[in-house]
Enzyme design. Sequence first.
Site, mmCIF file in Angstrom:
data_model
loop_
_atom_site.group_PDB
_atom_site.id
_atom_site.type_symbol
_atom_site.label_atom_id
_atom_site.label_comp_id
_atom_site.label_asym_id
_atom_site.label_seq_id
_atom_site.Cartn_x
_atom_site.Cartn_y
_atom_site.Cartn_z
ATOM 1 N N LYS A 103 -27.238 -30.550 0.530
ATOM 2 C CA LYS A 103 -27.395 -31.567 -0.513
ATOM 3 C C LYS A 103 -28.754 -32.248 -0.399
ATOM 4 O O LYS A 103 -29.390 -32.555 -1.413
ATOM 5 C CB LYS A 103 -26.277 -32.612 -0.413
ATOM 6 C CG LYS A 103 -24.914 -32.136 -0.877
ATOM 7 C CD LYS A 103 -24.844 -31.908 -2.383
ATOM 8 C CE LYS A 103 -24.825 -33.230 -3.145
ATOM 9 N NZ LYS A 103 -24.636 -33.000 -4.612
ATOM 10 N N TYR B 28 -22.897 -29.269 4.591
ATOM 11 C CA TYR B 28 -22.776 -29.964 3.301
ATOM 12 C C TYR B 28 -23.940 -30.921 3.059
ATOM 13 O O TYR B 28 -24.658 -30.797 2.058
ATOM 14 C CB TYR B 28 -21.433 -30.697 3.254
ATOM 15 C CG TYR B 28 -21.316 -31.765 2.186
ATOM 16 C CD1 TYR B 28 -21.610 -31.496 0.858
ATOM 17 C CD2 TYR B 28 -20.893 -33.050 2.519
ATOM 18 C CE1 TYR B 28 -21.495 -32.473 -0.122
ATOM 19 C CE2 TYR B 28 -20.764 -34.035 1.542
ATOM 20 C CZ TYR B 28 -21.076 -33.744 0.234
ATOM 21 O OH TYR B 28 -20.968 -34.719 -0.728
#
Length: 606
Positions: free
Chosen positions: A351, A347
């Site tokens: 990002k 994640y």
Amino acid sequence: MGVLSISYSSSLLSKLIGVPENNDWYPARRKTNVVFCQGGGNVIKSSGLSSVLTERSSLVSTDHAATLMDAGSLVLSQNGKSQAEIVVKDLVPYGGPTSTTLIGLEDGIGIVKFLRGKKFFITGATGFLAKVLIEKILRTEPDVGKMYLLIKAKNKQAAMERIQNEIINTELFRCLRQIHGKSYQAFMLSKLVPVVGNVCEPNLGLDEDLSDVIADEVDVIVNSAANTTFDERYDTAININTRGPCRLMAIAKKCKKLKLFLHVSTAYVNGQRQGRIMEKPFSVGDCIAREKLISGVPPKYLPSLDIESEINLVSNSKGDIEDNLLAQKMREMGLERARRYGWQDTYVFTKAMGEMMIDKLREDIPVVVIRPSVIESTFSEPFPGWMEGNRMMDPIVLCYGKGQLTGFLVDPNGVLDVVPADMVVNATLAAMAKHGMTQEADINVYQIASSVVNPLVFQDLAKLLYEHYSSSPCIDSKGRPIQVPLMKLFSSTEEFSGHLWRDAIQKSGLTAMASSKGKMSQKLENICRKSVEQAKYLANIYEPYTFYGGRFDNSNTQRLMESMSEEEKREFGFDVKGIDWKDYITNVHIPGLRRHVMKGRGMGSQ
């Protein structure tokens, strides 16, 4: 040294977004009438004279004096800090020195004036944070222009149904419903425009006519779309979190009136950086693993992050993996690549790469990057404790309250960096107005976080949870209150694993069964083993956060707050330093979880 640049070209942009290769600032002082909802749902109008922080009396206590708690003699000060607080003043800053000098502006930023008449294009609009943002804008400045909301749906009718079910008819918007009464539906439909599309598709899958309307009318783009699963498939995460912003930036470059591109990220894009982490933007090729290695290491042995190579790796690998193994292999690949380059999971790694590509592709577009830490329930607006879905710490909080989890793998002296959703939204609107008016071709980063200015220590949190569930226990299936012990915090996996086994055996009655029959029931033993393995897996995913060594500096955010007028500070406050954690956790957050997430199921008195 340490940065591998990717030269900008039309072919690279085409590859990333998946398509073929072919104002001046006028500070305003305005008497605003902002409406807040009390916990009971009553509408309160403010003429800018009273603080939003006083509108919580119906649900929460307002006694913020120092409180002595019996459990472990924990002493909380006015802002919730404890004797176990980590001292951050001695941490070595990452990213250079900051200036604390600022001259306050009497007229403030002009947030409401900026919002008036502006038209937005918002991705991730049905997500937790975006809905709080939409609600605040509509309640603060009803004269805002249209909001074009990107909705993943089969057609416009299905998209409109999602807007009705996931936005307009939700409890979050009850204040607006009371304000507008019978005209509420008409008001909302006059502002919210469903746009069928997907951040994973070329040109976001937009209809050509609607794409032209967006290009002609939109003033501000807000990218709130993200896949937030820590161990998501690498191909899925990179498509949404890395390539998605690239596709949206291509849309931004077509917008004739665009004043700002605002990207919602996370403070944890800073990966495995340690100490005080400054609000510094990423550039393509930045690699945290390189930063951590000794400077004397020859460059050829240092890891180099090439985003285009990561995209190619995903594409090429998918053809070599059998379909039944693809999902697991892609999850494993994401975690392995993230940790190789210095990030804790798929994640935050994808990002971070998304931020890098925004900076690379933005050219002269003004960009604001919002980096919140762990976003939790609303502090006060539109009412305290609103929450949707299980956020980061909530599964642990709820499982503990239901007696399903009596310990966890965590640094007792570590810090859980938490910020309420409405404070994140208020900071976002302040940054949006400030940079949307100046329109300087720059990128500005704001970390909305509490770990430096008001740390919530894990062992303090454990005692707060114990106090809450001792006084307001959950109810089991037979209507009996569930008594919970003080949560045990383990700093080693071995100790935690041993605790899980002992706890599982005790709860299942295996000990008694073994003594009476001479051997354990194989079925019950398998159930215990599965329960233990699930808890260990959860702890493994959380471990980079429960033992996190970084503390997020918020100097830019503090200066942003200081540039606001006193009226703006009341209506758009985001002073995380002033949060009383005992009050917030016990009187706002957990009751909010019980009411809005659990819907009262098995949770006892509210």
